[in-house]
Design an enzyme around this catalytic site. Structure first.
Site, mmCIF file in Angstrom:
data_model
loop_
_atom_site.group_PDB
_atom_site.id
_atom_site.type_symbol
_atom_site.label_atom_id
_atom_site.label_comp_id
_atom_site.label_asym_id
_atom_site.label_seq_id
_atom_site.Cartn_x
_atom_site.Cartn_y
_atom_site.Cartn_z
ATOM 1 C CG ASN A 203 43.816 49.774 39.560
ATOM 2 O OD1 ASN A 203 43.501 50.178 39.643
ATOM 3 N ND2 ASN A 203 44.943 48.844 40.726
ATOM 4 C CG ASP A 272 48.201 41.742 39.375
ATOM 5 O OD1 ASP A 272 47.352 40.813 40.003
ATOM 6 O OD2 ASP A 272 48.397 42.277 38.398
ATOM 7 C CE LYS A 282 57.221 61.146 54.158
ATOM 8 N NZ LYS A 282 57.469 62.612 54.375
ATOM 9 C CG PHE A 316 35.679 41.867 34.189
ATOM 10 C CD1 PHE A 316 34.414 41.336 34.913
ATOM 11 C CD2 PHE A 316 35.130 43.111 33.449
ATOM 12 C CE1 PHE A 316 33.337 42.104 35.052
ATOM 13 C CE2 PHE A 316 33.812 44.153 33.262
ATOM 14 C CZ PHE A 316 32.985 43.052 33.990
ATOM 15 C CE LYS A 330 44.165 37.885 32.830
ATOM 16 N NZ LYS A 330 44.141 39.647 32.944
ATOM 17 C CE LYS A 334 43.996 34.689 36.822
ATOM 18 N NZ LYS A 334 43.986 35.782 37.803
HETATM 19 O O1 PMT Z 1 36.250 50.545 37.228
HETATM 20 P P1 PMT Z 1 36.497 51.031 36.442
HETATM 21 O O2 PMT Z 1 36.721 52.499 36.032
HETATM 22 O O3 PMT Z 1 34.904 51.259 35.896
HETATM 23 O O4 PMT Z 1 36.757 49.900 35.337
HETATM 24 C C1 PMT Z 1 36.412 48.914 35.198
HETATM 25 C C2 PMT Z 1 37.573 48.182 34.738
HETATM 26 C C3 PMT Z 1 38.742 48.779 33.210
HETATM 27 C C4 PMT Z 1 38.885 47.867 36.335
HETATM 28 C C5 PMT Z 1 37.124 45.965 34.887
HETATM 29 O O5 PMT Z 1 36.195 46.137 33.626
HETATM 30 C C6 PMT Z 1 38.268 45.200 34.536
HETATM 31 O O6 PMT Z 1 39.069 44.838 33.346
HETATM 32 N N1 PMT Z 1 37.858 44.732 36.148
HETATM 33 C C7 PMT Z 1 39.212 44.083 35.794
HETATM 34 C C8 PMT Z 1 40.814 43.914 35.958
HETATM 35 C C9 PMT Z 1 42.469 43.815 36.361
HETATM 36 O O7 PMT Z 1 42.704 43.632 37.821
HETATM 37 O O8 PMT Z 1 42.262 42.557 35.436
HETATM 38 P P2 PMT Z 1 43.132 41.267 35.658
HETATM 39 O O9 PMT Z 1 43.527 41.194 34.185
HETATM 40 O O10 PMT Z 1 44.418 41.527 36.423
HETATM 41 O O11 PMT Z 1 42.725 40.310 36.468
HETATM 42 C C10 PMT Z 1 42.201 39.180 35.818
HETATM 43 C C11 PMT Z 1 40.476 38.836 37.408
HETATM 44 O O12 PMT Z 1 41.177 37.989 38.610
HETATM 45 C C12 PMT Z 1 39.858 40.074 37.587
HETATM 46 O O13 PMT Z 1 38.519 39.405 37.703
HETATM 47 C C13 PMT Z 1 40.467 40.489 38.731
HETATM 48 O O14 PMT Z 1 38.879 40.908 39.625
HETATM 49 C C14 PMT Z 1 40.577 39.144 39.387
HETATM 50 N N2 PMT Z 1 42.044 38.715 40.195
HETATM 51 C C15 PMT Z 1 43.351 39.757 39.454
HETATM 52 C C16 PMT Z 1 44.350 39.830 40.679
HETATM 53 C C17 PMT Z 1 43.816 39.611 42.309
HETATM 54 N N3 PMT Z 1 44.937 39.332 42.885
HETATM 55 N N4 PMT Z 1 42.979 38.547 42.432
HETATM 56 C C18 PMT Z 1 41.668 38.843 41.345
HETATM 57 O O15 PMT Z 1 41.134 37.993 42.072
#
Ligand code: PMT
Length: 399
Positions: A203, A272, A282, A316, A330, A334
């Protein structure tokens, strides 16, 4: 607090004498350092009289032989006022030909810069780039005011007033090492989920937000472990960086390093979905269409929520719509104490950019909005709110 006041060669140097007076009045210890050009505007005698200390001016004076190192180690904060175009350029490019620029390189604490110059010099692309470089590095810039300048022109370039600079220093003093003794675990960047030995799903995360958080925590005295997906960023000063590639690796490193952490922040954009079984060779382009069956990756944040103990857990949420509702959803699903929601999808905040604009959903039920600012400033605001939240959670727990 022990403050180094670096004075550059501009007419605003006379305002720095007033700044030195204010800082002494507020009980700080002030060590003035003047460039050669600064001494053409104000004499070292003025600063020596105001601070009660010998002013450092000459890198090559025998008695100053290694003073730039000692001064860097003994002081808590470096303020440069006025930060002229010449001083900004030297600091941005790491030149080390005089006392101030050499001291800047040896100094590991927070840096505040109060620029002052002619409006065209301030707006010149060279100065803009230098200022951006310094901001990206975590240096704080106290923006110059707009108005009548000594050169006779009107516009931005006038150094902030001494009272405003002293206020910024007070704010810095309050934050000063308020995370001392804590271990902060931060995740940053994207993950790469391989499809075969040469292809992967990933991503747009650049890691900037997570690295800014790690840098802010280190500047506030924490031991910081940063678990980072593949990014093109330098390790923040004093931070232990552990590189990972996939969500599964990130999960392993997070739980291996969890024990000493009192604050955990998951800023990483974790993939995800992944292929549970990655082929060794490959994939050949044999068919017109390729269908892949992907499995969910481990949800690290949800697992942290189940195992968090006394730790403060911050997640986040990267959303393209319904930011507040999604951040709150969230937070609850979580078991986080705070979820930082940011809109992604646009060009100038969120992914990749140097700035962000976020909402904080807190476990107290409140939601706060933080105005658009550099990711480094947003990082400090997040730590301010984390510390307030922890106090209020303790108070509720004890009541
Ligand atoms: O890296 P930059 O370019 O500075 O951009 C910053 C950012 C946009 C990446 C950052 O600010 C941000 O939003 N990070 C979280 C991105 C994300 O994966 O969001 P989500 O809504 O998909 O996940 C929610 C939370 O679950 C996040 O804290 C993520 O780390 C966590 N997660 C998600 C999936 C997974 N399998 N395990 C996790 O721990």
């Amino acid at each position: 607090m022990k403050i180094i006041l670096g004075v550059g060669g501009g007419i605003a140097a006379y305002k720095s004498a007033e700044l030195a007076r204010l800082l002494m009045q507020q009980g700080h210890q002030v060590q003035a350092v003047m460039t050669e050009a600064a001494q053409r505007f104000v004499t070292p005698m003025t600063f020596a009289a105001l601070t009660g200390r010998k002013v450092l001016t000459d890198l090559f004076a025998i008695e100053n032989a290694i003073d730039h190192i000692g001064t860097a180690q003994e002081n808590d904060l470096l303020v440069v006022a006025p930060a002229t175009a010449d001083v900004l350029a030297k600091l941005a490019h790491g030149l080390a030909g005089d006392f101030l620029s050499t001291l800047y390189l040896a100094f590991t604490g927070p840096v505040l810069l109060a620029p002052a110059m002619n409006v065209n010099m301030w707006q010149h692309p060279a100065t803009r780039e230098n200022v951006e470089t310094l901001k990206r590095r975590g240096n704080r810039v106290i923006e110059p005011g707009s108005g009548y300048l000594a050169c006779g022109m009107t516009g931005p370039g006038r150094m902030a007033e001494p009272e405003e600079i002293a206020d910024a220093i007070e704010r810095e003093a309050r934050q000063h090492r308020d995370l001392e003794g804590e271990t902060v675990l931060v995740t940053a960047g994207p993950t790469q989920e391989p499809l075969d030995p040469v292809r992967y799903i990933s991503n747009r995360s650049s890691g900037k937000m997570g690295y800014a958080l790690a840098e802010a925590a280190a500047a506030r005295g924490a031991r910081v472990v940063l678990i980072s997906g593949p990014v093109h960023l330098a390790a923040p000063h004093g931070v232990e960086v552990i590189g990972v590639r996939t969500a599964v690796e990130m999960r392993e490193r997070v739980f291996e390093n969890l024990e000493p952490a009192s604050i955990v922040i998951k800023a990483a954009a974790v993939g995800d979905f992944h292929l549970s079984k990655v082929p060794d060779q490959k994939r050949k382009k044999t068919a017109a269409r390729l269908s892949l069956e992907l499995d969910p990756t481990p949800d690290i944040l949800a697992e942290l929520g189940r195992k968090k103990g006394d730790r403060l857990l911050v997640g986040f949420a990267a959303e393209t719509e319904n930011l507040r509702q999604e951040a709150r959803r969230k937070l609850e699903s979580k078991n986080c104490d705070m979820v930082v929601g940011n809109l992604v999808g646009g060009a100038d905040v969120g992914f990749e950019s140097d700035e962000n604009e976020v909402v904080l959903a807190l476990s107290t039920g409140e939601t706060l909005a933080l105005e658009r600012a550099s990711k480094r400033e947003i990082a400090d605001r997040i730590f301010d709110e984390i510390l307030k939240l922890r106090l209020s959670l303790h108070a509720t727990h004890e009541a």
